[in-house]
Scaffold this motif. Structure first.
Motif, PDB file in Angstrom:
ATOM      1  N   ARG A  82      13.042  32.450  -4.706  1.00  0.00           N
ATOM      2  CA  ARG A  82      13.760  33.825  -4.305  1.00  0.00           C
ATOM      3  C   ARG A  82      12.683  34.487  -3.589  1.00  0.00           C
ATOM      4  O   ARG A  82      11.520  34.434  -4.020  1.00  0.00           O
ATOM      5  CB  ARG A  82      14.287  34.509  -5.721  1.00  0.00           C
ATOM      6  CG  ARG A  82      14.901  35.777  -5.461  1.00  0.00           C
ATOM      7  CD  ARG A  82      15.572  36.202  -6.560  1.00  0.00           C
ATOM      8  NE  ARG A  82      14.544  36.905  -7.329  1.00  0.00           N
ATOM      9  CZ  ARG A  82      14.097  38.115  -7.366  1.00  0.00           C
ATOM     10  NH1 ARG A  82      14.507  38.940  -6.316  1.00  0.00           N
ATOM     11  NH2 ARG A  82      13.052  38.507  -8.039  1.00  0.00           N
ATOM     12  N   TYR A  83      13.262  35.198  -2.677  1.00  0.00           N
ATOM     13  CA  TYR A  83      12.229  35.763  -1.617  1.00  0.00           C
ATOM     14  C   TYR A  83      12.203  37.487  -2.309  1.00  0.00           C
ATOM     15  O   TYR A  83      12.993  38.180  -1.986  1.00  0.00           O
ATOM     16  CB  TYR A  83      12.549  35.915  -0.221  1.00  0.00           C
ATOM     17  CG  TYR A  83      11.803  34.471   0.435  1.00  0.00           C
ATOM     18  CD1 TYR A  83      10.577  34.676   1.385  1.00  0.00           C
ATOM     19  CD2 TYR A  83      12.502  33.376   0.353  1.00  0.00           C
ATOM     20  CE1 TYR A  83      10.075  33.854   1.772  1.00  0.00           C
ATOM     21  CE2 TYR A  83      11.739  32.065   1.001  1.00  0.00           C
ATOM     22  CZ  TYR A  83      10.638  32.547   1.666  1.00  0.00           C
ATOM     23  OH  TYR A  83       9.839  31.260   2.258  1.00  0.00           O
ATOM     24  N   THR A  84      11.157  37.802  -2.850  1.00  0.00           N
ATOM     25  CA  THR A  84      10.822  39.238  -3.162  1.00  0.00           C
ATOM     26  C   THR A  84      10.150  39.922  -1.915  1.00  0.00           C
ATOM     27  O   THR A  84       9.754  39.297  -1.018  1.00  0.00           O
ATOM     28  CB  THR A  84      10.030  39.016  -4.566  1.00  0.00           C
ATOM     29  OG1 THR A  84       8.539  38.404  -4.008  1.00  0.00           O
ATOM     30  CG2 THR A  84      10.503  38.343  -5.458  1.00  0.00           C
ATOM     31  N   ARG A  87       6.774  38.372  -1.442  1.00  0.00           N
ATOM     32  CA  ARG A  87       6.826  37.199  -0.759  1.00  0.00           C
ATOM     33  C   ARG A  87       7.320  37.155   0.591  1.00  0.00           C
ATOM     34  O   ARG A  87       6.702  36.535   1.519  1.00  0.00           O
ATOM     35  CB  ARG A  87       7.901  36.292  -1.597  1.00  0.00           C
ATOM     36  CG  ARG A  87       7.716  34.566  -1.140  1.00  0.00           C
ATOM     37  CD  ARG A  87       8.712  33.660  -1.940  1.00  0.00           C
ATOM     38  NE  ARG A  87       8.239  32.471  -1.367  1.00  0.00           N
ATOM     39  CZ  ARG A  87       9.230  31.597  -1.696  1.00  0.00           C
ATOM     40  NH1 ARG A  87      10.327  31.710  -2.417  1.00  0.00           N
ATOM     41  NH2 ARG A  87       8.959  30.239  -1.197  1.00  0.00           N
ATOM     42  N   LYS A 243       8.411  46.445  -9.170  1.00  0.00           N
ATOM     43  CA  LYS A 243       8.904  45.272  -9.816  1.00  0.00           C
ATOM     44  C   LYS A 243       8.836  45.513 -11.307  1.00  0.00           C
ATOM     45  O   LYS A 243       9.690  45.265 -12.154  1.00  0.00           O
ATOM     46  CB  LYS A 243       8.097  43.899  -9.328  1.00  0.00           C
ATOM     47  CG  LYS A 243       8.912  42.690  -9.633  1.00  0.00           C
ATOM     48  CD  LYS A 243       8.234  41.551  -9.224  1.00  0.00           C
ATOM     49  CE  LYS A 243       9.072  40.322  -9.728  1.00  0.00           C
ATOM     50  NZ  LYS A 243       8.205  39.059  -9.260  1.00  0.00           N
TER      51      LYS A 243
END
Length: 260
Positions: A82-84, A87, A243
């Motif tokens: 998953r692209y946070t 990232r 986060k």
């Protein structure tokens, strides 16, 4: 007996994998440090001359290749997971840095009069010079941002090597004040040296002060690098705290549902 042999072979393979990982983890920071030092050296073209600049650039090319071989796993995983927000920022900066370095090295090889003179490239010199100029300053900014993204990890390793255990509020405050002062001076130097005009090709020539002291020149460039390290580091810190906040809120909401 064959089962024992298979078990031994498996253990030997695991040890080999662990050894390769430990060797890589030792080599990676050394390559990164040399690349950073070389980049700073290359920025001071006026102090060292064309021949030294080309040889240093060639060494930079070899280290660049080594860096990407050592970090080949990053490319394998680029479409996985998953692209946070962190990232996404890391990926954009890394890919932009890759493009800048490829442009820098390609244009440098085209313009070479010493190391790659045997290629006898004669056309496209004007374009190559402009690409080299813009890529040089973009590469400097992006590499500094790249360092900033990994600054927390580097500081952790440094604390471990210096046997610094436990937090210290005084040390943290002092380091933050020093970092902020470097960033402020770096911003002043970035503006006063007009680096943005070179990055955006608003001028076709770089002003080189051959009478400038190398010490003051490199202090300025270290400060500018510090500015972008500071920006990237605190940007990642902000996203990480957000986060953690989201996770804490989700956990509280879950606990409230269980109580109900």
């Amino acid at each position: 007996m064959p089962a024992i042999c298979e078990k031994c072979a498996g253990l030997a393979k695991n040890r080999g994998v662990k050894m390769n990982k430990s060797i890589k983890s030792m080599i990676k920071p050394v390559v990164d440090i040399f690349m950073t030092v070389l980049l700073l050296f290359l920025m001071g073209y006026q102090f060292w001359g064309e021949t030294a600049h080309e040889w240093a650039g060639t060494l930079m090319l070899l280290l660049f290749i080594a860096h990407h071989i050592l970090n080949a796993g990053w490319y394998k995983n680029i479409f996985r997971g998953r692209y946070t927000p962190i990232r996404i920022i890391m990926t954009v900066i890394n890919l932009a840095l890759l493009v800048a370095m490829l442009c820098l090295m390609g244009s440098g090889i085209m313009m070479s009069r010493h190391v790659f003179s045997f290629l006898s490239v004669s056309s496209g010199m004007g374009t190559a010079r402009l690409v080299h100029m813009a890529a040089c300053y973009w590469g400097f900014v992006l590499m500094s941002l790249h360092l900033g993204l990994h600054w927390g990890m580097m500081m952790t390793k440094m604390r471990q090597s210096l046997c610094i255990t436990g937090p210290s509020r005084i040390r943290t405050v002092i380091l933050r004040i020093v970092a902020a002062a470097i960033a402020v001076y770096g911003a002043y130097v970035f503006i006063s040296r007009n680096l943005i005009t070179y990055m955006l090709l608003q001028t076709q020539f770089v002003f080189l002060d051959f009478g400038e002291s190398p010490i003051f020149f490199y202090i300025d460039y270290l400060a500018m690098a510090g500015l972008f390290v500071w920006i990237a580091y605190y940007l990642t810190m902000i996203f990480r705290r957000k986060k953690k906040g989201y996770r804490k809120a989700a956990l509280l909401a879950k606990n409230e549902k269980l109580i109900e």
